[in-house]
Design an enzyme around this catalytic site. Structure first.
Site, PDB file in Angstrom:
ATOM      1  N   ASP A  15       2.240  -6.856  -2.611  1.00 39.62           N
ATOM      2  CA  ASP A  15       1.826  -5.472  -2.338  1.00 39.62           C
ATOM      3  C   ASP A  15       0.548  -5.418  -1.509  1.00 39.62           C
ATOM      4  O   ASP A  15       0.341  -4.502  -0.710  1.00 39.62           O
ATOM      5  CB  ASP A  15       1.696  -4.657  -3.631  1.00 39.62           C
ATOM      6  CG  ASP A  15       0.748  -5.273  -4.642  1.00 39.62           C
ATOM      7  OD1 ASP A  15       0.659  -6.509  -4.709  1.00 39.62           O
ATOM      8  OD2 ASP A  15       0.085  -4.509  -5.350  1.00 39.62           O
ATOM      9  N   THR A 196      -0.180   4.390  -9.521  1.00 34.46           N
ATOM     10  CA  THR A 196       0.723   3.548  -8.706  1.00 34.46           C
ATOM     11  C   THR A 196       2.155   3.574  -9.249  1.00 34.46           C
ATOM     12  O   THR A 196       3.113   3.371  -8.506  1.00 34.46           O
ATOM     13  CB  THR A 196       0.214   2.095  -8.619  1.00 34.46           C
ATOM     14  OG1 THR A 196       0.196   1.497  -9.926  1.00 34.46           O
ATOM     15  CG2 THR A 196      -1.178   2.055  -8.011  1.00 34.46           C
ATOM     16  N   LEU A 242       4.247   0.553  -6.080  1.00 30.35           N
ATOM     17  CA  LEU A 242       3.600   0.053  -4.859  1.00 30.35           C
ATOM     18  C   LEU A 242       2.085   0.198  -5.041  1.00 30.35           C
ATOM     19  O   LEU A 242       1.470   1.192  -4.658  1.00 30.35           O
ATOM     20  CB  LEU A 242       4.090   0.879  -3.665  1.00 30.35           C
ATOM     21  CG  LEU A 242       3.907   0.260  -2.291  1.00 30.35           C
ATOM     22  CD1 LEU A 242       4.623  -1.071  -2.144  1.00 30.35           C
ATOM     23  CD2 LEU A 242       4.388   1.227  -1.204  1.00 30.35           C
ATOM     24  N   HIS A 243       1.479  -0.812  -5.653  1.00 29.60           N
ATOM     25  CA  HIS A 243       0.094  -0.704  -6.108  1.00 29.60           C
ATOM     26  C   HIS A 243      -0.918  -0.619  -4.949  1.00 29.60           C
ATOM     27  O   HIS A 243      -1.508   0.416  -4.699  1.00 29.60           O
ATOM     28  CB  HIS A 243      -0.257  -1.908  -6.990  1.00 29.60           C
ATOM     29  CG  HIS A 243       0.622  -2.095  -8.175  1.00 29.60           C
ATOM     30  ND1 HIS A 243       0.724  -1.187  -9.215  1.00 29.60           N
ATOM     31  CD2 HIS A 243       1.452  -3.113  -8.514  1.00 29.60           C
ATOM     32  CE1 HIS A 243       1.551  -1.642 -10.137  1.00 29.60           C
ATOM     33  NE2 HIS A 243       2.011  -2.801  -9.735  1.00 29.60           N
ATOM     34  N   ASP A 244      -1.126  -1.737  -4.272  1.00 34.44           N
ATOM     35  CA  ASP A 244      -2.251  -1.842  -3.332  1.00 34.44           C
ATOM     36  C   ASP A 244      -2.201  -0.880  -2.149  1.00 34.44           C
ATOM     37  O   ASP A 244      -3.259  -0.385  -1.721  1.00 34.44           O
ATOM     38  CB  ASP A 244      -2.366  -3.296  -2.835  1.00 34.44           C
ATOM     39  CG  ASP A 244      -2.709  -4.244  -3.971  1.00 34.44           C
ATOM     40  OD1 ASP A 244      -2.410  -5.434  -3.854  1.00 34.44           O
ATOM     41  OD2 ASP A 244      -3.280  -3.777  -4.986  1.00 34.44           O
TER      42      ASP A 244
END
Ligand code: RIB
Ligand code: CA
Length: 311
Positions: A15, A196, A242-244
């Site tokens: 990510d 997220t 979809l963290h980052d």
């Protein structure tokens, strides 16, 4: 709009890679001064190589990549190989990137860059364990108040943990560093699992991205397919968080997210809650030490990703 001067500190990581692709494609909005890498999802050698690989796919050879801390401040290293694969970059073919590292002292690069630029003009995006940031602040405490802001992916409040019942990985991997970063003395925006998990790589979203014929879109779509398969094995959920990329998406289009003032603290004592982020909203604005993200327009984030990766 004047481009935001940006340093991205990361541990690619699948990510992180999508976050880098989004940032590298946003030339008009982001003046990326450098990318610094840290041990986290994978060991430092792999995260540093992977950042260079993504830079090559995005064709941004002019952006320097530095390696940094190979282990956390105090605790033992903990990786997240299950979610990122043996290479740390999921399905992306591994080759030796053309452009070498610019250096191996990421904390010093962070300090030098922030001191070189005018006060309150540099943003620091942090998408891995905060070790490099904490080391830079220890080296030069003056850089904290000199930063425009820190935007970080980390922590969890109502969502619970993803590496333990109560801790999110980036904080758990170096809780002492995250706590030191909270004391930096500049505005901090925190994107934890609470938000997220509202941005999921749903199959139809990946289909739309995969229809875009650019190296960045193809790489991001392949990564998301990989993450979906891993997520399905772990949680049976239809789509991976979809963290980052949420950090970069907020910089590009803040109205996609809702943030609230909060007083955030990290549990740094060993025990069942080690690495937990205690997020208190019942504070006055001057008692708050961060903005905590509580809402996201997931479809809007993907529309932004498609728009930028089509360029
Ligand atoms: O908990 C999610 C975070 O941990 C992301 O930054 C991911 O890359 C992993 O590092
Ligand atoms: Ca990461």
């Amino acid at each position: 709009m004047t481009p935001v001067k940006l340093i991205i500190d990361c541990d690619p990581g699948v990510d992180d890679a999508v976050a880098l692709l989004l940032a590298f494609a946003s030339r008009e909005a982001l003046d990326i001064l450098g990318v610094t890498t840290v041990a986290g999802n994978a060991g430092l050698e792999r995260t540093a190589r992977n950042a260079r690989l993504i830079r090559q796919i995005a064709n941004r050879p002019e952006i320097p990549v530095y390696s940094g801390a190979s282990r956390p401040l105090l605790r033992d290293p903990v990786e997240a190989g299950d979610f990122h694969g043996p290479s740390g970059i999921g399905p992306i073919p591994v080759v030796e990137p053309d452009v070498p590292l610019a250096g191996d002292d990421a904390p010093q690069f962070i300090v030098d860059t922030i001191r070189r630029e005018p006060p309150n003009t540099v943003t620091l995006a942090v998408t891995g364990p905060a070790t490099n940031v904490a080391l830079a602040l220890r080296l030069a405490p003056d850089i904290g108040p000199r930063l425009r802001q820190i935007v970080v992916m980390g922590g969890a409040r109502s969502a619970g943990g993803n590496i333990t019942a109560s801790a999110e990985y980036n904080v758990y991997a170096d809780p002492h560093a995250f706590q030191e970063m909270l004391n930096a003395g500049c505005p901090i925006a925190i994107f934890g699992l609470d938000v997220t998990y509202q941005v999921l790589t749903l199959p139809e979203r990946i289909d739309a991205l995969e229809a875009i014929d650019t190296p960045g879109a193809q790489a991001a779509a392949a990564i998301m397919r990989f993450s979906n398969a891993v997520e399905a094995d772990h949680t049976r959920r239809d789509g991976a968080p979809l963290h980052d990329p949420c950090t970069i998406a907020w910089l590009l289009k803040p109205d996609l997210f809702t943030l609230r003032p909060a007083f955030v603290q990290v549990e740094t004592h060993n025990g069942v809650a080690f690495g937990h982020t205690a997020v208190e909203f019942r504070v006055t604005p001057d008692q708050a030490n961060a903005l905590w993200a509580v809402g996201a327009d997931g479809a809007g984030v993907f529309a932004l990703i498609n728009q930028k990766l089509a360029l």
